[in-house]
Scaffold this motif. Structure first.
Motif, PDB file in Angstrom:
ATOM      1  N   UNK A  59      22.139  10.232   3.125  1.00 48.21           N
ATOM      2  CA  UNK A  59      23.271   9.532   2.517  1.00 48.21           C
ATOM      3  C   UNK A  59      22.819   8.600   1.408  1.00 48.21           C
ATOM      4  N   UNK A  60      23.491   8.673   0.283  1.00 42.87           N
ATOM      5  CA  UNK A  60      23.327   7.660  -0.767  1.00 42.87           C
ATOM      6  C   UNK A  60      24.561   6.769  -0.772  1.00 42.87           C
ATOM      7  N   UNK A  61      24.351   5.465  -0.683  1.00 40.58           N
ATOM      8  CA  UNK A  61      25.440   4.492  -0.758  1.00 40.58           C
ATOM      9  C   UNK A  61      25.572   4.010  -2.196  1.00 40.58           C
ATOM     10  N   UNK A  62      26.806   3.938  -2.661  1.00 39.24           N
ATOM     11  CA  UNK A  62      27.041   3.559  -4.058  1.00 39.24           C
ATOM     12  C   UNK A  62      28.346   2.778  -4.157  1.00 39.24           C
ATOM     13  N   UNK A  63      28.647   2.313  -5.358  1.00 44.36           N
ATOM     14  CA  UNK A  63      29.890   1.598  -5.592  1.00 44.36           C
ATOM     15  C   UNK A  63      29.672   0.117  -5.860  1.00 44.36           C
ATOM     16  N   UNK A  64      30.722  -0.528  -6.354  1.00 38.65           N
ATOM     17  CA  UNK A  64      30.617  -1.933  -6.753  1.00 38.65           C
ATOM     18  C   UNK A  64      30.317  -2.857  -5.575  1.00 38.65           C
ATOM     19  N   UNK A  65      30.823  -2.520  -4.390  1.00 37.08           N
ATOM     20  CA  UNK A  65      30.559  -3.351  -3.218  1.00 37.08           C
ATOM     21  C   UNK A  65      29.073  -3.343  -2.875  1.00 37.08           C
ATOM     22  N   UNK A  66      28.474  -2.171  -2.905  1.00 37.48           N
ATOM     23  CA  UNK A  66      27.045  -2.050  -2.605  1.00 37.48           C
ATOM     24  C   UNK A  66      26.217  -2.792  -3.646  1.00 37.48           C
ATOM     25  N   UNK A  67      26.586  -2.652  -4.903  1.00 36.63           N
ATOM     26  CA  UNK A  67      25.832  -3.312  -5.983  1.00 36.63           C
ATOM     27  C   UNK A  67      25.880  -4.830  -5.866  1.00 36.63           C
ATOM     28  N   UNK A  68      26.919  -5.347  -5.258  1.00 35.39           N
ATOM     29  CA  UNK A  68      27.060  -6.802  -5.146  1.00 35.39           C
ATOM     30  C   UNK A  68      26.196  -7.396  -4.034  1.00 35.39           C
ATOM     31  N   UNK A  69      25.603  -6.537  -3.206  1.00 33.93           N
ATOM     32  CA  UNK A  69      24.862  -7.010  -2.040  1.00 33.93           C
ATOM     33  C   UNK A  69      23.427  -7.382  -2.381  1.00 33.93           C
ATOM     34  N   UNK A  70      22.884  -8.315  -1.611  1.00 33.52           N
ATOM     35  CA  UNK A  70      21.466  -8.658  -1.712  1.00 33.52           C
ATOM     36  C   UNK A  70      20.637  -7.524  -1.134  1.00 33.52           C
TER      37      UNK A  70
END
Length: 465
Positions: free
Chosen positions: A201-212
């Motif tokens: 699985x690759x996780x993507x999206x603006x929510x993921x990018x906002x995480x530490x």
């Protein structure tokens, strides 16, 4: 046609490929610990083989170590023997060991990133299913069995069929009180504990990018809990900033060369995935599990499902889970009394997790009916917590800050939840007996766990923020 991030890394590490057979995959980094390595080393001895790349093999003691009085001999005989065997094996085969007493000792999936061993574009394996944690850095990281541990020790390669590829995109802003643990518990509750079987699985999206980075590690860590082979997130400036300056990170001109390569590690716009899922961050709330696999999860305000809401093929296991947990269908978990709170494991034992809990409990006292164990993921996390005064906050709240180790995540050491007792845990699994024989586990975020520790029951942490 473009390539996915997974394809780019996998294809770059294939030593040999033959139709109808698994690929021979080169492994950049091999982590080992005391549980799954003894038989592998014995296999090498029987065959008269040395470790192929001891410089790319890193060892630590974590699963069987006590978290109290770590300077004393380990009391449990099996645990003591396994840790002693790891020490002897590492000495014999020339592998650096971060054992008890070493300033870098800790949970294998915590020390790899914090030391800068884990870097984008790598292939990483360990005889531990939660090796997927390292995928947060844009690596292909997965757990392997003991026979495969021997295979990698001997050859620095492994035979693997290439898995299918799934992309899970989460967009939007998280609500108050919702953290990365809630994100992954929400996803697993939606697709089930087997919903990603056979996929990477690759996780993507603006929510993921906002995480530490530490929050991203929590998400990748639990990819295995929905059946996936592993999880990964494309590296970005957050990744690079985290790695730079760490002990094993490239330096000088090597850093610039590495950075140039790392910036190519993303899925191309026209890359093809075998399956795509999309979730809205606005729909995610604080989560908690009610059953005996991580897919049995609900929003903290929801009710436990009833049998008619469960697929017919899953009803038997659903009813068995509720019987084991001593819970009733159609009821809420809110105000359910708890006996223990465990904050730790390779999922949630990093300094950000401890800071999150400390910020919540500062100036408060734990409920008298609850015993609270806080177990840092490494000696470095422990040292940082003490440096910041987090240890004093925990002490004043009645929490017990212990030494690093896997602890009550699994019933393999001295830290076990007593039979029949309820534990709100920040770990990754709630299987029957996982935290000790007949122990009952609710998986939750560090925030939800902290709130349970203060109130003595399951509550919606948002009411306290």
């Amino acid at each position: 046609m473009g390539k996915t991030l997974f394809d780019k890394i996998w294809d770059a590490h294939v030593v040999q490929r033959k139709e109808g057979h698994p690929d021979v995959l080169y492994i950049d980094t091999h982590f080992i610990h005391e549980v799954t390595s003894p038989q592998a080393f014995d296999g090498l001895r029987r065959r008269g083989i040395r470790v192929r790349r001891p410089d790319r093999t890193f060892a630590t003691a974590d699963h069987n170590v006590p978290t109290l009085n770590q300077h004393l001999p380990i009391r449990e005989e099996l645990s003591r023997r396994q840790v002693e065997m790891l020490t002897r094996n590492c000495e014999e085969f020339g592998i650096e060991l971060y054992g008890l007493g070493h300033p870098f000792q800790g949970i294998v999936h915590v020390i790899g990133p914090e030391l800068g061993i884990t870097q984008p574009g790598m292939t990483i394996v360990c005889g531990d299913s939660h090796t997927s944690t390292h995928g947060a850095f844009g690596t292909i990281a997965f757990g392997i069995g003991t026979s495969e541990v021997e295979q990698v020790l001997a050859t620095q390669c492994i035979l693997q069929y290439k898995p299918r590829k799934m992309r899970i995109t989460i967009d939007g802003q998280l609500k108050k009180g919702v953290v990365s643990k809630d994100i992954i518990l929400y996803i697993i509750s939606r697709i089930s504990a087997s919903g990603a079987t056979g996929y990477f699985v690759e996780y993507a999206g603006s929510t993921i990018r906002s995480l530490s980075m530490e929050a991203r590690m929590t998400i990748c860590n639990m990819s295995i809990e929905m059946g996936a082979r592993g999880g990964m997130i494309a590296p970005d400036e957050t990744t690079f900033a985290y790695i730079q300056g760490r002990r094993f990170a490239p330096k000088g001109a090597d850093w610039e060369r590495a950075l140039a390569y790392w910036k190519t590690l993303y899925s191309d716009p026209d890359a093809v995935f075998d399956k795509k899922l999309h979730f809205d961050a606005a729909d995610i709330e604080p989560m908690i599990t009610y059953g005996t696999n991580p897919g049995m999860g609900i929003k903290i305000t929801e009710t436990i499902p009833t049998p008619v809401q469960v697929a017919e093929k899953e009803r038997a296991s659903f009813e068995r889970a509720l019987h084991y947990m001593g819970l009733q269908p159609g009821t809420r978990l809110l105000n359910q009394p708890v006996d223990y709170v465990f904050i730790g494991s390779c999922t949630n034992s990093r300094i950000e997790d401890l800071r999150m809990v400390a910020n919540f409990v500062k100036g408060k006292k734990k409920a008298p009916n609850v015993e609270v164990w806080v177990v840092p993921g490494s000696k470095q996390v422990e040292a940082q917590a003490r440096k910041e005064g987090i240890d004093r906050i925990f002490e004043e709240a009645g929490f017990q800050l212990r030494g690093p180790g896997c602890s009550a995540c699994l019933g393999m050491n001295e830290d076990k939840i007593p039979p029949g007792k309820y534990c709100v845990s920040t770990s990754n699994r709630n299987f029957e007996g996982r935290q000790g024989p007949q122990a009952r586990t609710f998986l939750a975020s560090p925030l939800t766990a902290a709130a349970a520790a203060i109130t003595g029951k399951i509550v919606d942490v948002r009411e306290f923020l």
